[in-house]
Scaffold this motif. Structure first.
Motif, PDB file in Angstrom:
ATOM      1  N   SER A   4       0.720  -1.049   0.167  1.00 44.39           N
ATOM      2  CA  SER A   4       0.033   0.183   0.100  1.00 44.39           C
ATOM      3  C   SER A   4       0.804   1.204   0.059  1.00 44.39           C
ATOM      4  O   SER A   4       1.945   1.360   0.719  1.00 44.39           O
ATOM      5  N   PRO A   5       0.313   2.023  -0.768  1.00 39.82           N
ATOM      6  CA  PRO A   5       1.381   3.595  -0.744  1.00 39.82           C
ATOM      7  C   PRO A   5       1.405   4.289   0.832  1.00 39.82           C
ATOM      8  O   PRO A   5       0.308   4.123   1.372  1.00 39.82           O
ATOM      9  N   GLU A   6       2.387   4.884   0.932  1.00 37.20           N
ATOM     10  CA  GLU A   6       2.620   5.174   2.274  1.00 37.20           C
ATOM     11  C   GLU A   6       1.604   6.365   2.605  1.00 37.20           C
ATOM     12  O   GLU A   6       1.241   6.487   3.651  1.00 37.20           O
ATOM     13  N   VAL A   7       1.347   7.157   1.755  1.00 29.87           N
ATOM     14  CA  VAL A   7       0.331   8.196   1.917  1.00 29.87           C
ATOM     15  C   VAL A   7      -1.052   7.749   2.177  1.00 29.87           C
ATOM     16  O   VAL A   7      -1.849   8.077   3.381  1.00 29.87           O
ATOM     17  N   PHE A   8      -1.438   6.692   1.537  1.00 25.54           N
ATOM     18  CA  PHE A   8      -2.737   5.915   1.826  1.00 25.54           C
ATOM     19  C   PHE A   8      -2.777   5.375   3.428  1.00 25.54           C
ATOM     20  O   PHE A   8      -3.642   5.398   4.034  1.00 25.54           O
ATOM     21  N   VAL A   9      -1.673   4.550   3.582  1.00 23.82           N
ATOM     22  CA  VAL A   9      -1.483   4.315   4.955  1.00 23.82           C
ATOM     23  C   VAL A   9      -1.566   5.112   5.993  1.00 23.82           C
ATOM     24  O   VAL A   9      -2.403   4.922   7.062  1.00 23.82           O
ATOM     25  N   ARG A  10      -0.798   6.506   5.950  1.00 20.23           N
ATOM     26  CA  ARG A  10      -0.899   7.324   6.850  1.00 20.23           C
ATOM     27  C   ARG A  10      -2.413   7.869   6.884  1.00 20.23           C
ATOM     28  O   ARG A  10      -2.674   8.104   8.264  1.00 20.23           O
ATOM     29  N   SER A  11      -2.898   8.294   5.801  1.00 17.42           N
ATOM     30  CA  SER A  11      -4.471   8.897   6.132  1.00 17.42           C
ATOM     31  C   SER A  11      -5.459   7.782   6.651  1.00 17.42           C
ATOM     32  O   SER A  11      -6.197   8.108   7.244  1.00 17.42           O
ATOM     33  N   THR A  12      -5.244   6.743   6.318  1.00 17.04           N
ATOM     34  CA  THR A  12      -6.089   5.617   6.619  1.00 17.04           C
ATOM     35  C   THR A  12      -5.657   5.320   8.170  1.00 17.04           C
ATOM     36  O   THR A  12      -6.940   5.339   9.068  1.00 17.04           O
ATOM     37  N   MET A  13      -4.588   5.422   8.604  1.00 19.79           N
ATOM     38  CA  MET A  13      -4.411   5.022  10.160  1.00 19.79           C
ATOM     39  C   MET A  13      -4.923   6.561  10.961  1.00 19.79           C
ATOM     40  O   MET A  13      -5.506   6.401  12.026  1.00 19.79           O
ATOM     41  N   ALA A  14      -4.947   7.680  10.384  1.00 22.37           N
ATOM     42  CA  ALA A  14      -5.131   8.952  11.107  1.00 22.37           C
ATOM     43  C   ALA A  14      -6.812   9.198  11.207  1.00 22.37           C
ATOM     44  O   ALA A  14      -7.294   9.517  12.150  1.00 22.37           O
ATOM     45  N   ARG A  15      -7.211   8.519  10.053  1.00 27.29           N
ATOM     46  CA  ARG A  15      -8.832   8.595   9.991  1.00 27.29           C
ATOM     47  C   ARG A  15      -9.524   7.426  10.737  1.00 27.29           C
ATOM     48  O   ARG A  15     -10.397   7.621  11.589  1.00 27.29           O
ATOM     49  N   GLU A  16      -8.928   6.233  10.692  1.00 27.34           N
ATOM     50  CA  GLU A  16      -9.822   5.067  11.334  1.00 27.34           C
ATOM     51  C   GLU A  16      -9.076   4.386  12.412  1.00 27.34           C
ATOM     52  O   GLU A  16      -9.710   3.468  13.211  1.00 27.34           O
ATOM     53  N   GLY A  17      -7.710   4.805  12.824  1.00 27.97           N
ATOM     54  CA  GLY A  17      -7.121   4.406  13.996  1.00 27.97           C
ATOM     55  C   GLY A  17      -6.853   2.811  14.130  1.00 27.97           C
ATOM     56  O   GLY A  17      -6.441   2.324  12.923  1.00 27.97           O
ATOM     57  N   GLU A  18      -7.126   2.240  15.242  1.00 24.64           N
ATOM     58  CA  GLU A  18      -6.858   0.887  15.325  1.00 24.64           C
ATOM     59  C   GLU A  18      -7.650  -0.305  14.231  1.00 24.64           C
ATOM     60  O   GLU A  18      -6.997  -0.926  13.530  1.00 24.64           O
ATOM     61  N   ARG A  19      -8.735   0.394  14.001  1.00 23.08           N
ATOM     62  CA  ARG A  19      -9.577  -0.441  12.736  1.00 23.08           C
ATOM     63  C   ARG A  19      -8.802  -0.467  11.512  1.00 23.08           C
ATOM     64  O   ARG A  19      -8.661  -1.164  10.595  1.00 23.08           O
ATOM     65  N   GLY A  20      -8.398   0.837  11.238  1.00 29.11           N
ATOM     66  CA  GLY A  20      -7.506   1.058   9.901  1.00 29.11           C
ATOM     67  C   GLY A  20      -6.260   0.185   9.838  1.00 29.11           C
ATOM     68  O   GLY A  20      -6.053  -0.225   8.792  1.00 29.11           O
ATOM     69  N   ALA A  21      -5.683   0.325  11.003  1.00 30.50           N
ATOM     70  CA  ALA A  21      -4.405  -0.546  11.206  1.00 30.50           C
ATOM     71  C   ALA A  21      -4.572  -1.971  10.900  1.00 30.50           C
ATOM     72  O   ALA A  21      -3.869  -2.785  10.173  1.00 30.50           O
ATOM     73  N   THR A  22      -5.755  -2.238  11.420  1.00 32.25           N
ATOM     74  CA  THR A  22      -6.127  -3.954  11.244  1.00 32.25           C
ATOM     75  C   THR A  22      -6.349  -4.328   9.903  1.00 32.25           C
ATOM     76  O   THR A  22      -5.860  -5.069   9.200  1.00 32.25           O
ATOM     77  N   TRP A  23      -7.027  -3.372   9.218  1.00 26.72           N
ATOM     78  CA  TRP A  23      -7.611  -3.522   7.936  1.00 26.72           C
ATOM     79  C   TRP A  23      -6.375  -3.432   7.125  1.00 26.72           C
ATOM     80  O   TRP A  23      -6.341  -4.323   5.959  1.00 26.72           O
ATOM     81  N   LEU A  24      -5.444  -2.580   7.012  1.00 24.29           N
ATOM     82  CA  LEU A  24      -4.152  -2.291   6.225  1.00 24.29           C
ATOM     83  C   LEU A  24      -3.355  -3.630   6.368  1.00 24.29           C
ATOM     84  O   LEU A  24      -2.663  -3.858   5.564  1.00 24.29           O
ATOM     85  N   ALA A  25      -3.277  -4.037   7.520  1.00 25.98           N
ATOM     86  CA  ALA A  25      -2.527  -5.299   7.706  1.00 25.98           C
ATOM     87  C   ALA A  25      -2.905  -6.663   6.889  1.00 25.98           C
ATOM     88  O   ALA A  25      -2.262  -7.631   6.534  1.00 25.98           O
ATOM     89  N   GLU A  26      -4.317  -6.594   6.736  1.00 20.80           N
ATOM     90  CA  GLU A  26      -5.192  -7.928   6.079  1.00 20.80           C
ATOM     91  C   GLU A  26      -5.231  -7.551   4.818  1.00 20.80           C
ATOM     92  O   GLU A  26      -5.345  -8.384   3.752  1.00 20.80           O
ATOM     93  N   LEU A  27      -4.918  -6.168   4.070  1.00 22.98           N
ATOM     94  CA  LEU A  27      -5.241  -5.955   2.868  1.00 22.98           C
ATOM     95  C   LEU A  27      -4.411  -6.756   1.886  1.00 22.98           C
ATOM     96  O   LEU A  27      -5.253  -6.936   0.596  1.00 22.98           O
TER      97      LEU A  27
END
Length: 310
Positions: A4-27
């Motif tokens: 995943s692009p780093e910008v997408f990772v950062r924005s998802t984490m900032a917006r979604e928090g722990e749920r975002g981190a979990t989803w990014l790991a599974e993506l």
């Protein structure tokens, strides 16, 4: 596996928090499974939108497509339903869908957006033409915009009372009147819901195609607000904003076949809502600082311009 692009990772984490981190790991595993199931191979650099990862792919027959996987959110739920209903009429074609993973295999359009390459009046003209083509009866199961009217009224009254702002009582009252007179009784038309120049792409099958619909049923004139808000950021740098906004409104409504006064009122409501939400939560372009202050002042000015009938 894709990365995943780093910008997408950062924005998802900032917006979604722990749920975002979990989803990014599974993506990456989600993407690999979908590529295998839909018999596709990656074909280019991984891209992203606001909430979705976009992987250019080739299908088994060599046809170019894109795999889009969005963060699971109710606001993304009805995108495939809208694309199915349109069947490629003014929007990208939907080839496959997995609603559980919020994933779709879509027709591949070109990379340039109308916002990037559209010039002068072309943006309003093309957006209006796309709006006209997308104005079809909505499937009965789609959410109705009129069901949000009570929430809109409550939010407007609460934010006008609680937030420091410079909008006059007359401007806020005009927005509330639109909720009462237009929002509570809307047609059952399929509405894009986020029709701005960034969501219209150059294409091969047609000159321009829409992407990223919300898939609501309501008044297509409501999409004018999204277009004018997004265009105001560009138009304010090109000259006198009042004249430019009125011209954009004229051209868009002529191309779309929408009632100009109705579109103006919807856009005014949208600007007032943005003025308050920007003060409370910021914008995607800026969450704080001088840029946020500039954007808040801009939507304030837009609300003023759109409050006065021509």
């Amino acid at each position: 596996m894709i990365q995943s692009p780093e910008v997408f990772v950062r924005s998802t984490m900032a917006r979604e928090g722990e749920r975002g981190a979990t989803w990014l790991a599974e993506l990456p595993a989600i993407v690999d499974e979908l590529l295998g199931r839909w018999e596709c191979v990656p074909d280019g650099e991984v891209m992203h939108g606001g909430v979705g990862l976009i992987v250019p792919v080739l299908r088994m027959d060599g046809e170019p497509a894109v795999l889009k996987v969005s963060f699971p959110h109710p606001g993304n739920r009805y995108e495939p339903d809208a694309l199915t209903e349109w069947g490629g009429r003014g929007a990208v074609l939907l080839h496959e869908r997995d609603d559980q993973q919020f994933a779709m295999l879509l027709e591949r359009a070109q990379t340039p957006t109308l916002a990037q390459v559209g010039t002068g009046d072309e943006v309003a003209t093309v957006a209006g033409q796309i709006s006209r083509r997308l104005a079809t009866p909505a499937p009965p199961h789609l959410p109705r915009l009129q069901e949000q009217a009570d929430t809109w009224e409550e939010q407007l009254r609460q934010e006008a009372a609680e937030l420091p702002h410079v909008l006059s009582t007359y401007i806020v009252s005009a927005a509330l009147a639109t909720v009462h007179e237009l929002a509570r009784d809307q047609p059952g038309t399929l509405v894009h819901g986020d029709l701005n120049a960034r969501n219209i792409l150059k294409a091969d099958r047609e000159p321009w195609l829409a992407v990223d619909p919300k898939g609501w049923a309501g008044d297509p004139a409501s999409d004018c607000g999204t277009l004018l808000k997004s265009r105001s950021v560009v138009l304010v740098e090109e000259g006198e904003l009042r004249t430019a906004i009125r011209r954009t409104l004229d051209i868009f409504t002529e191309a779309s076949g929408l009632d100009r006064e109705r579109a103006r009122r919807w856009a005014q409501l949208s600007a007032v809502q943005a003025a308050f939400s920007g003060r409370r939560r910021g914008f995607r372009r800026a969450r704080q600082g001088a840029e946020l202050d500039r954007l808040v002042a801009l939507v304030d000015e837009l609300a003023v311009i759109l409050t006065a009938p021509d």
